[in-house]
Design a protein around this motif. Structure first.
Motif, PDB file in Angstrom:
ATOM      1  N   ASN A 117      -8.355  -3.025  15.299  1.00  0.00           N
ATOM      2  CA  ASN A 117      -8.783  -1.775  14.678  1.00  0.00           C
ATOM      3  C   ASN A 117      -7.756  -1.275  13.675  1.00  0.00           C
ATOM      4  OD1 ASN A 117     -10.530   0.364  14.227  1.00  0.00           O
ATOM      5  ND2 ASN A 117      -9.816   1.550  15.978  1.00  0.00           N
ATOM      6  N   VAL A 118      -6.463  -1.460  13.993  1.00  0.00           N
ATOM      7  CA  VAL A 118      -5.409  -1.011  13.093  1.00  0.00           C
ATOM      8  C   VAL A 118      -5.243  -1.970  11.918  1.00  0.00           C
ATOM      9  CG1 VAL A 118      -2.935  -0.569  12.866  1.00  0.00           C
ATOM     10  CG2 VAL A 118      -4.168   0.232  14.891  1.00  0.00           C
ATOM     11  N   LYS A 119      -5.009  -3.247  12.193  1.00  0.00           N
ATOM     12  CA  LYS A 119      -4.615  -4.168  11.122  1.00  0.00           C
ATOM     13  C   LYS A 119      -5.806  -4.695  10.326  1.00  0.00           C
ATOM     14  CE  LYS A 119      -1.172  -7.571   9.970  1.00  0.00           C
ATOM     15  NZ  LYS A 119       0.029  -8.265  10.435  1.00  0.00           N
ATOM     16  N   TYR A 120      -6.804  -5.223  11.009  1.00  0.00           N
ATOM     17  CA  TYR A 120      -7.939  -5.797  10.280  1.00  0.00           C
ATOM     18  C   TYR A 120      -8.879  -4.711   9.766  1.00  0.00           C
ATOM     19  CZ  TYR A 120     -12.122  -8.449   9.154  1.00  0.00           C
ATOM     20  OH  TYR A 120     -13.195  -8.972   8.492  1.00  0.00           O
ATOM     21  N   MET A 121      -9.391  -3.887  10.681  1.00  0.00           N
ATOM     22  CA  MET A 121     -10.316  -2.839  10.258  1.00  0.00           C
ATOM     23  C   MET A 121      -9.617  -1.810   9.378  1.00  0.00           C
ATOM     24  SD  MET A 121     -13.347  -3.529  11.089  1.00  0.00           S
ATOM     25  CE  MET A 121     -14.025  -1.933  10.621  1.00  0.00           C
ATOM     26  N   TRP A 139      -9.532  -3.366 -13.508  1.00  0.00           N
ATOM     27  CA  TRP A 139      -8.294  -4.115 -13.180  1.00  0.00           C
ATOM     28  C   TRP A 139      -7.805  -3.622 -11.830  1.00  0.00           C
ATOM     29  CZ3 TRP A 139      -3.289  -3.528 -11.643  1.00  0.00           C
ATOM     30  CH2 TRP A 139      -2.376  -4.543 -11.930  1.00  0.00           C
ATOM     31  N   GLY A 140      -7.535  -4.546 -10.934  1.00  0.00           N
ATOM     32  CA  GLY A 140      -7.048  -4.114  -9.634  1.00  0.00           C
ATOM     33  C   GLY A 140      -6.346  -5.229  -8.890  1.00  0.00           C
ATOM     34  N   ARG A 141      -5.492  -4.825  -7.964  1.00  0.00           N
ATOM     35  CA  ARG A 141      -4.778  -5.772  -7.115  1.00  0.00           C
ATOM     36  C   ARG A 141      -4.812  -5.253  -5.677  1.00  0.00           C
ATOM     37  NH1 ARG A 141      -5.499  -7.944 -11.159  1.00  0.00           N
ATOM     38  NH2 ARG A 141      -4.040  -9.005 -12.575  1.00  0.00           N
ATOM     39  N   ILE A 142      -5.250  -6.105  -4.765  1.00  0.00           N
ATOM     40  CA  ILE A 142      -5.197  -5.798  -3.339  1.00  0.00           C
ATOM     41  C   ILE A 142      -4.335  -6.871  -2.684  1.00  0.00           C
ATOM     42  CG2 ILE A 142      -6.507  -5.558  -1.186  1.00  0.00           C
ATOM     43  CD1 ILE A 142      -8.906  -4.687  -2.886  1.00  0.00           C
ATOM     44  N   ILE A 143      -3.305  -6.457  -1.962  1.00  0.00           N
ATOM     45  CA  ILE A 143      -2.424  -7.397  -1.267  1.00  0.00           C
ATOM     46  C   ILE A 143      -2.432  -7.049   0.211  1.00  0.00           C
ATOM     47  CG2 ILE A 143      -0.103  -8.359  -1.088  1.00  0.00           C
ATOM     48  CD1 ILE A 143      -0.934  -6.396  -4.186  1.00  0.00           C
ATOM     49  N   ASN A 144      -2.825  -8.008   1.037  1.00  0.00           N
ATOM     50  CA  ASN A 144      -2.871  -7.826   2.478  1.00  0.00           C
ATOM     51  C   ASN A 144      -1.651  -8.505   3.113  1.00  0.00           C
ATOM     52  OD1 ASN A 144      -5.462  -6.547   2.417  1.00  0.00           O
ATOM     53  ND2 ASN A 144      -6.397  -8.567   2.149  1.00  0.00           N
ATOM     54  N   GLY A 159      -1.797 -13.345  16.334  1.00  0.00           N
ATOM     55  CA  GLY A 159      -2.334 -14.477  15.590  1.00  0.00           C
ATOM     56  C   GLY A 159      -3.768 -14.251  15.166  1.00  0.00           C
ATOM     57  N   ALA A 160      -4.587 -13.736  16.073  1.00  0.00           N
ATOM     58  CA  ALA A 160      -6.006 -13.548  15.771  1.00  0.00           C
ATOM     59  C   ALA A 160      -6.214 -12.517  14.668  1.00  0.00           C
ATOM     60  CB  ALA A 160      -6.752 -13.136  17.038  1.00  0.00           C
ATOM     61  N   ARG A 161      -5.500 -11.419  14.742  1.00  0.00           N
ATOM     62  CA  ARG A 161      -5.695 -10.382  13.711  1.00  0.00           C
ATOM     63  C   ARG A 161      -5.183 -10.874  12.358  1.00  0.00           C
ATOM     64  NH1 ARG A 161      -0.902  -5.841  14.767  1.00  0.00           N
ATOM     65  NH2 ARG A 161       0.804  -7.273  14.313  1.00  0.00           N
ATOM     66  N   ASN A 162      -4.103 -11.698  12.363  1.00  0.00           N
ATOM     67  CA  ASN A 162      -3.578 -12.204  11.109  1.00  0.00           C
ATOM     68  C   ASN A 162      -4.485 -13.263  10.488  1.00  0.00           C
ATOM     69  OD1 ASN A 162      -1.356 -10.529  11.143  1.00  0.00           O
ATOM     70  ND2 ASN A 162      -0.039 -11.998  12.166  1.00  0.00           N
ATOM     71  N   LEU A 165      -7.312 -11.586   8.720  1.00  0.00           N
ATOM     72  CA  LEU A 165      -6.964 -11.038   7.412  1.00  0.00           C
ATOM     73  C   LEU A 165      -7.007 -12.098   6.320  1.00  0.00           C
ATOM     74  CD1 LEU A 165      -4.037  -8.444   7.643  1.00  0.00           C
ATOM     75  CD2 LEU A 165      -6.364  -8.101   6.840  1.00  0.00           C
ATOM     76  N   VAL A 166      -6.692 -13.351   6.682  1.00  0.00           N
ATOM     77  CA  VAL A 166      -6.787 -14.443   5.707  1.00  0.00           C
ATOM     78  C   VAL A 166      -8.242 -14.619   5.272  1.00  0.00           C
ATOM     79  CG1 VAL A 166      -6.436 -16.907   5.322  1.00  0.00           C
ATOM     80  CG2 VAL A 166      -4.761 -15.602   6.657  1.00  0.00           C
ATOM     81  N   HIS A 167      -9.145 -14.655   6.240  1.00  0.00           N
ATOM     82  CA  HIS A 167     -10.575 -14.790   5.929  1.00  0.00           C
ATOM     83  C   HIS A 167     -11.062 -13.593   5.117  1.00  0.00           C
ATOM     84  CE1 HIS A 167     -14.918 -14.343   6.725  1.00  0.00           C
ATOM     85  NE2 HIS A 167     -14.919 -15.657   6.646  1.00  0.00           N
TER      86      HIS A 167
END
Length: 244
Positions: A117-121, A139-144, A159-162, A165-167
């Motif tokens: 809920n915190v990291k992914y959502m 023009w925009g940049r999003i960095i996760n 590991g699962a939440r990280n 974020l890649v997907h």
């Protein structure tokens, strides 16, 4: 290096300390005015004053909990309104390592779900709110900011939440690329931040060694915690990559 960021506007979540604060500092040094976001007002306002004094840029502290869509939407609207638009979003808000750690038998469902809920959502909520403003700029940049546990076994929750974020990063990049918005993901390993010295000292005391010897052992090439460069990476180095 001139990266063409002079006069841009950004939001950095988790910006009151650690990697987020380091990223905010380097963005400001490149001429970006920005809002830093966290849940703790006192620490956030202290960080904003410090970064403004260092860089001479405008740093707006905005208190928000990324687990709340209402708070996120309000925060992004405030940031865009007060800054005069929005170009950059850095999603760096989460507890390092997560809270649901240990063997599967000990995992508490609610703790794992809270990590997501915190990291992914949280990243999804911020991106969803920010994208209309980025589209306005063309023009925009999003960095996760993900983490190395996405590639390593051990921490089920982290590991699962990280990995998620890649997907999310790839899917979002495909969706918004046509609008001049890029989406990228950085996966840091163990990073030196303001908390590192105290954590190393506590572990070293337990193991009856010095913090220096413990760090050298932890990051040796043949150590499970080691890396290719044989040392801990500093938060500033992640910030340089993010700004690039």
């Amino acid at each position: 290096m001139e990266l063409g960021l002079q006069g841009k506007h950004a939001i950095v979540t988790g910006g009151s300390r650690g990697i987020g604060k380091a990223i905010a500092r380097e963005l400001a040094r490149e001429g970006v005015d920005l809002a830093i976001v966290a849940r703790s007002r006192e620490q956030l306002e202290m960080a904003a004053r410090e970064l403004e004094a260092e860089t001479g840029r405008r740093i707006i502290p905005l208190v928000a909990d990324v687990t709340s869509r209402e708070q996120v939407d309000s925060m992004v609207a405030q940031a865009a309104g007060r800054l005069g638009g929005l170009h950059i979003l850095v999603n760096s808000g989460s507890l390092p390592g997560g809270t649901a750690t240990g063997p599967i038998e000990t995992i508490v469902d609610e703790a794992l779900l809270e990590d997501f809920n915190v990291k992914y959502m949280g990243a999804l909520r911020c991106a969803r709110a920010a994208i209309p403003y980025l589209k306005q700029q063309g023009w925009g940049r999003i960095i996760n900011i993900s983490g190395a546990s996405a590639r390593n076994a051990g921490n089920l929750s982290g590991g699962a939440r990280n990995v998620s974020l890649v997907h999310f990063t790839k899917t979002l990049a495909v969706q918004v690329g046509r609008h001049g918005i890029t989406v990228n993901c950085i996966q840091p390993g163990t990073i030196r931040t303001e908390r590192t010295a105290a954590l190393l000292a506590a572990r070293a005391a337990e193991l009856r060694t010095t913090p220096e010897e413990l760090e050298q052992r932890d990051f040796a090439h043949d150590s499970p915690r080691g890396n290719a460069i044989g040392r801990m990476v500093d938060a500033a180095e992640i910030a340089y990559l993010t700004v690039f």
